[in-house]
Design an enzyme around this catalytic site. Structure first.
Site, PDB file in Angstrom:
ATOM      1  N   GLY A  47       0.859  -4.909  10.962  1.00 37.58           N
ATOM      2  CA  GLY A  47       1.312  -4.198  10.270  1.00 37.58           C
ATOM      3  C   GLY A  47       3.184  -3.679  10.472  1.00 37.58           C
ATOM      4  O   GLY A  47       3.466  -4.251  11.312  1.00 37.58           O
ATOM      5  N   GLY A  92       3.512  -0.314  10.514  1.00 38.84           N
ATOM      6  CA  GLY A  92       3.857   0.570  12.572  1.00 38.84           C
ATOM      7  C   GLY A  92       3.762  -0.576  13.365  1.00 38.84           C
ATOM      8  O   GLY A  92       4.535   0.370  14.274  1.00 38.84           O
ATOM      9  N   SER A 149       7.189   3.551  -0.617  1.00 35.17           N
ATOM     10  CA  SER A 149       6.509   2.017  -1.009  1.00 35.17           C
ATOM     11  C   SER A 149       7.364   2.412  -2.178  1.00 35.17           C
ATOM     12  O   SER A 149       7.854   3.146  -3.030  1.00 35.17           O
ATOM     13  CB  SER A 149       4.914   2.034  -1.479  1.00 35.17           C
ATOM     14  N   TYR A 156      -3.057   5.080  -5.028  1.00 36.99           N
ATOM     15  CA  TYR A 156      -2.111   4.606  -3.873  1.00 36.99           C
ATOM     16  C   TYR A 156      -0.769   5.338  -4.405  1.00 36.99           C
ATOM     17  O   TYR A 156       0.186   6.035  -3.540  1.00 36.99           O
ATOM     18  CB  TYR A 156      -1.935   3.200  -3.049  1.00 36.99           C
TER      19      TYR A 156
END
Length: 264
Positions: free
Chosen positions: A18, A20, A141, A154
């Protein structure tokens, strides 16, 4: 653009896949020696091999650990006590209704998405300040500023990272150490790619067509009308890590594809 990052060292959490991994690759392209992190040691070792093969002038190393575990964080710090760059990209997410989120889930998300990043920053920031150079980036995000309501556990943690980054940045005043947050919008991770393929099994559609159908039906507010590619976030992160980005201090840097409708 040459980023001026040759022979620096970066710890990138959650860097076997992803966002990272994309950041790890883009840093390695710039000559950074990347400490690859993930919980699965073999996946970490495979990523180390990939980086070494593709960027032989660098020295990637295995920093496998569960960063949500304080003892494992401390063990990584003991093995690698000095880094120039810390990328806190590890995180978990899933769609959940508010009613489903019990105290154990709240605590799990807080430990994984916030306390792990905070714990690593506490370990590495003093060294950066003593050397008068360093970069800390938290990956948040668009949910941090525009919660969808589809994953409150989240969104809460990502909002906290914005506040944490700003608070920590205050302690870097007058130094060449920066602490910032990048807020990606919907990103085409391996998991998302798999989900989209499963939603539209028609083999006559290209992935780009499936992606377009999904965006139109589910994320019409996106101005990009496609998922952000991890490499795009990786390139932004590499710039923010560079000496040329010293004026970003405590900044929430949006890369949301136009998802957030406000002007600021």
């Amino acid at each position: 653009m040459e980023m001026g990052l040759h022979n620096t060292t970066a710890l990138v959490t959650g860097s076997t896949k992803g966002i990272g991994k994309a950041i790890a690759i883009e840093l390695a392209k710039e000559g950074v020696n990347v400490l690859v992190n993930g919980r699965n040691r073999e996946e970490v070792e495979q990523t180390v091999r990939e980086l070494k093969l593709n960027y032989p002038a660098t020295t990637p190393q295995n920093a496998a650990a569960d960063m949500a575990d304080p003892e494992q964080r401390q063990a990584v710090f003991a093995q690698f006590p000095s880094v120039d760059i810390l990328i806190n990209s590890m995180g978990i997410y899933e769609l959940m209704q508010y009613e489903e989120v019990d105290d154990d889930i709240w605590e799990k998300y807080f430990r994984t998405n916030v306390l792990a990043a905070n714990g690593l920053t506490k370990l590495y920031l003093p060294g950066m300040l003593s050397r008068n150079y360093g970069r800390v980036i938290f990956i948040a995000s668009e949910e941090a500023v525009m919660p969808s309501g589809q994953m409150p556990q989240y969104a809460m943690t990502k909002s906290m990272l914005l506040s944490l980054s700003k608070s920590i940045s205050k302690g870097t005043a007058g130094t060449e150490v920066t602490v910032n947050t990048i807020m990606p919008g919907p990103t085409l991770s391996e998991k998302v790619h798999h989900i989209i393929e499963g939603m539209y099994p028609d083999e006559n559609l290209t992935f780009a067509e499936k992606e377009q159908k999904f965006m139109a039906a589910n994320l019409p507010q996106s101005e990009l009308q496609r998922f952000i590619k991890p490499v795009e976030i990786g390139r932004l992160a590499a710039f923010v890590c560079s000496p040329y980005a010293a004026a970003f201090k405590g900044s929430p840097i949006r890369m949301d594809g136009g998802m957030v409708p406000t002007i600021y």
